[in-house]
Design a protein around this motif. Structure first.
Motif, short mmCIF file in Angstrom:
data_model
loop_
_atom_site.label_atom_id
_atom_site.label_comp_id
_atom_site.label_asym_id
_atom_site.label_seq_id
_atom_site.Cartn_x
_atom_site.Cartn_y
_atom_site.Cartn_z
N SER A 126 6.60 -6.46 -14.75
CA SER A 126 6.53 -7.15 -13.83
C SER A 126 6.51 -6.32 -12.51
O SER A 126 6.51 -5.21 -12.62
CB SER A 126 7.22 -8.52 -13.92
N SER A 127 6.34 -7.25 -11.43
CA SER A 127 6.15 -6.46 -10.09
C SER A 127 6.66 -7.28 -8.97
O SER A 127 6.80 -8.60 -9.17
CB SER A 127 4.67 -6.30 -10.04
N CYS A 128 7.28 -6.34 -8.07
CA CYS A 128 7.77 -7.18 -6.90
C CYS A 128 6.86 -7.86 -5.99
O CYS A 128 7.09 -8.87 -5.34
CB CYS A 128 8.31 -6.05 -5.99
N THR A 129 5.34 -7.78 -6.57
CA THR A 129 4.25 -8.50 -5.69
C THR A 129 4.53 -10.19 -6.27
O THR A 129 3.98 -10.98 -5.37
CB THR A 129 3.01 -8.37 -6.47
N VAL A 130 5.43 -10.34 -7.38
CA VAL A 130 5.62 -11.92 -7.36
C VAL A 130 6.40 -12.65 -6.33
O VAL A 130 6.12 -13.75 -6.14
CB VAL A 130 6.40 -12.08 -8.77
N PRO A 204 -0.24 9.08 -3.78
CA PRO A 204 -1.57 9.89 -4.47
C PRO A 204 -2.50 10.30 -3.28
O PRO A 204 -3.02 11.39 -3.08
CB PRO A 204 -2.13 8.90 -5.44
N PHE A 205 -2.66 9.24 -2.21
CA PHE A 205 -3.59 9.36 -0.81
C PHE A 205 -2.81 10.55 -0.07
O PHE A 205 -3.69 11.45 0.08
CB PHE A 205 -3.93 8.06 -0.49
N ILE A 206 -1.53 10.37 -0.02
CA ILE A 206 -0.84 11.58 0.58
C ILE A 206 -0.99 12.76 -0.06
O ILE A 206 -1.42 13.87 0.64
CB ILE A 206 0.71 11.10 0.79
N ASP A 234 9.96 -0.22 -0.96
CA ASP A 234 11.07 0.20 -1.56
C ASP A 234 10.66 1.09 -2.66
O ASP A 234 10.30 0.58 -3.93
CB ASP A 234 11.83 -0.91 -2.33
N TYR A 235 10.52 2.63 -2.47
CA TYR A 235 9.88 3.47 -3.26
C TYR A 235 10.98 3.92 -4.33
O TYR A 235 12.03 4.30 -3.83
CB TYR A 235 9.33 4.91 -2.40
N ILE A 236 10.50 3.87 -5.69
CA ILE A 236 11.75 4.32 -6.60
C ILE A 236 10.60 5.61 -7.57
O ILE A 236 9.48 5.49 -7.85
CB ILE A 236 11.81 3.32 -7.44
N ARG A 296 -4.61 -3.18 9.64
CA ARG A 296 -3.85 -3.60 8.49
C ARG A 296 -4.88 -3.81 7.38
O ARG A 296 -5.84 -3.94 7.38
CB ARG A 296 -3.19 -4.98 8.74
N ARG A 297 -4.14 -3.45 6.18
CA ARG A 297 -5.13 -3.85 5.06
C ARG A 297 -4.97 -4.99 4.44
O ARG A 297 -3.83 -5.66 4.21
CB ARG A 297 -4.38 -2.78 3.76
N PRO A 298 -6.03 -5.94 4.34
CA PRO A 298 -5.77 -7.50 3.85
C PRO A 298 -5.03 -7.58 2.55
O PRO A 298 -5.20 -6.72 1.70
CB PRO A 298 -7.19 -7.50 3.62
C1 WQD Z 1 2.34 0.88 0.24
C2 WQD Z 1 2.18 0.84 1.74
C3 WQD Z 1 0.09 0.33 2.60
C4 WQD Z 1 -2.46 3.45 1.23
C5 WQD Z 1 0.93 -1.93 -4.91
C6 WQD Z 1 0.94 -3.11 -5.77
C7 WQD Z 1 2.49 -2.91 -6.66
C8 WQD Z 1 2.79 -1.85 -7.32
C9 WQD Z 1 2.57 -0.78 -6.23
C10 WQD Z 1 2.07 -1.91 -9.42
C11 WQD Z 1 1.65 -0.23 2.29
C12 WQD Z 1 0.26 1.77 2.98
C13 WQD Z 1 -1.19 2.62 1.51
C14 WQD Z 1 -3.04 4.16 2.28
C15 WQD Z 1 -1.40 3.25 3.85
N1 WQD Z 1 1.86 -1.47 -8.33
N2 WQD Z 1 -0.90 2.54 2.69
N3 WQD Z 1 -2.61 3.86 3.54
O1 WQD Z 1 0.49 -1.97 -1.94
O2 WQD Z 1 3.07 -1.86 -1.71
O3 WQD Z 1 1.93 -2.33 -4.06
O4 WQD Z 1 1.25 -0.83 -5.71
O5 WQD Z 1 2.83 -2.59 -10.24
O6 WQD Z 1 2.32 -4.22 -7.49
O7 WQD Z 1 0.80 -4.08 -4.90
O8 WQD Z 1 1.69 0.01 -2.59
O9 WQD Z 1 0.99 2.27 -2.36
O10 WQD Z 1 -0.98 0.65 -2.13
O11 WQD Z 1 1.18 0.73 -0.30
O12 WQD Z 1 -1.05 2.88 5.14
O13 WQD Z 1 -4.18 4.90 2.18
O14 WQD Z 1 1.39 2.14 2.21
O15 WQD Z 1 -0.48 -0.53 3.53
O16 WQD Z 1 2.32 -0.59 3.49
P1 WQD Z 1 1.78 -1.59 -2.40
P2 WQD Z 1 0.56 0.87 -1.91
#
Ligand code: WQD
Length: 353
Positions: A126-130, A204-206, A234-236, A296-298
């Protein structure tokens, strides 16, 4: 005889790291994957890391006949770890039916087979998105679902509801692990996150930007109500997340669950902002990272991090690896990807963005 554990999506990012952890913990993984978002090359890498062969079958969970035949051929499956799902938030908004097919109807198909084949339990990804955007932080498992910001988030909420209902009447039990943000890679540098096309996730974008494959990282918003204005997550480390699956499986197979359906937050309990991750990457890998502030990203939420008390007390599990480890291993994996022709069905397409 090692307990046979069906790992759906076992060649994916989190699934592959968990296969290694399972093998090293006395379990026998049975890997299935439809290879829609992975590659057979990952199987080779897993066998190199573990120095042993793994059983793999290319199967789509929505292929009822193939799945039924799988359970007939492996009557001694003792557990299931269900990773197979679509997980890109943005894509789910464009293709909701694909997400409900892959994340909901496929789950029902799997659970019917778990039930008819008397498999004792299932561990659910599952995911913290819930939680949506929680009003109180850190979030605890007792908090109600929030307003999901995408069909992806809603599919995880629906999945949890299905498991709660099904496990209350069926003989199998369920443990749902609510992941926060998995990043980093295995110490060997042989497996890691393999995003298709342009990565939507931050790390991965970084690493692709640091490798010169992307022009610049866009920081999505610096006007949030946070210390530096950028969003907090919360990065793990993915290997800590893998270890949590083994801890949950141990609990389930040892019959220690106190209810048929249990939920655990799997995070570190600490939040970091986007700018803090950029800073950590620069510090660890000594590579400047070009970035610019963008809108901001929608669908993004402002801030979330986990209360991990329940996982530490009940699963006896805690995240051990630091942000330094996460950024170091993420970069090591990116370097290896660049240095090798990682031939795969999902060859990273580095278009010039
Ligand atoms: C993290 C932060 C972005 C890209 C998603 C899913 C979640 C889980 C993890 C599966 C946010 C910012 C991102 C970029 C940015 N996946 N960002 N520039 O959206 O928290 O969670 O991935 O289980 O369910 O929803 O992760 O890595 O996309 O974004 O500034 O090019 O980095 O706005 O604040 P997210 P993310």
């Amino acid at each position: 005889m090692k307990p046979l554990i069906l790992v759906t999506g076992g060649l994916g990012y989190i699934g592959s790291h968990t296969v290694i952890e399972l093998a090293q913990s006395g379990y026998e993984p049975l890997i299935i994957d439809n290879l829609s978002n992975s590659s057979l090359r990952v199987l080779d890498r897993l066998e190199t890391i573990a120095d042993r062969p793994f059983t793999f079958e290319k199967i789509d969970l929505n292929d009822h006949a193939a799945m039924k035949h799988l359970f007939q051929r492996y009557p001694n499956i003792r557990g299931v770890i269900h990773f197979a799902a679509s997980k890109a938030v943005g894509e789910s908004i464009e293709k909701p039916l694909l997400y409900y097919r892959n994340n909901v109807s496929a789950l029902v198909n799997l659970l019917e087979l778990v039930e008819t084949n008397s498999v004792p339990g299932i561990i659910f990804s599952s995911s913290c998105t819930v939680y949506g955007q929680p009003n109180i932080l850190p979030v605890t498992e007792s908090m109600p679902f929030g307003k999901a910001s995408s069909p992806y988030g809603r599919s995880k909420q629906i999945g949890e509801q299905i498991l709660m209902d099904a496990s209350s009447t069926s003989a199998f039990t369920c443990i749902a692990l609510r992941y926060f943000n998995p990043i980093g890679a295995h110490e060997s540098g042989l497996i890691g996150e393999l995003p298709n096309g342009v990565p939507s996730n931050l790390v991965p974008f970084i690493t692709q930007t640091a490798a010169g494959l992307r022009d610049k990282l866009r920081v999505f918003g610096n006007d949030y109500n946070t210390p530096d204005g950028t969003a907090i997550r919360d990065y793990i480390h993915v290997m800590d997340l893998a270890a949590a699956h083994v801890a949950a499986l141990n609990r389930q197979l040892q019959g220690k669950q106190t209810s048929n359906y249990e939920i655990f937050n799997i995070g570190t309990g600490q939040g970091f902002s986007v700018l803090e991750l950029i800073e950590a990457f620069d510090r660890v890998n000594n590579r400047p990272l070009p970035f610019k502030i963008a809108d901001r990203r929608p669908g993004d939420i402002e801030k979330i991090f986990a209360d991990t008390t329940k996982a530490s007390q009940v699963l006896q599990w805690r995240a051990k690896r630091s942000l330094h480890d996460m950024m170091r291993t993420a970069w090591q994996w990116q370097e290896n990807l660049m240095n090798e022709s990682f031939t795969s069905t999902t060859q990273p397409q580095y278009d010039n963005r």
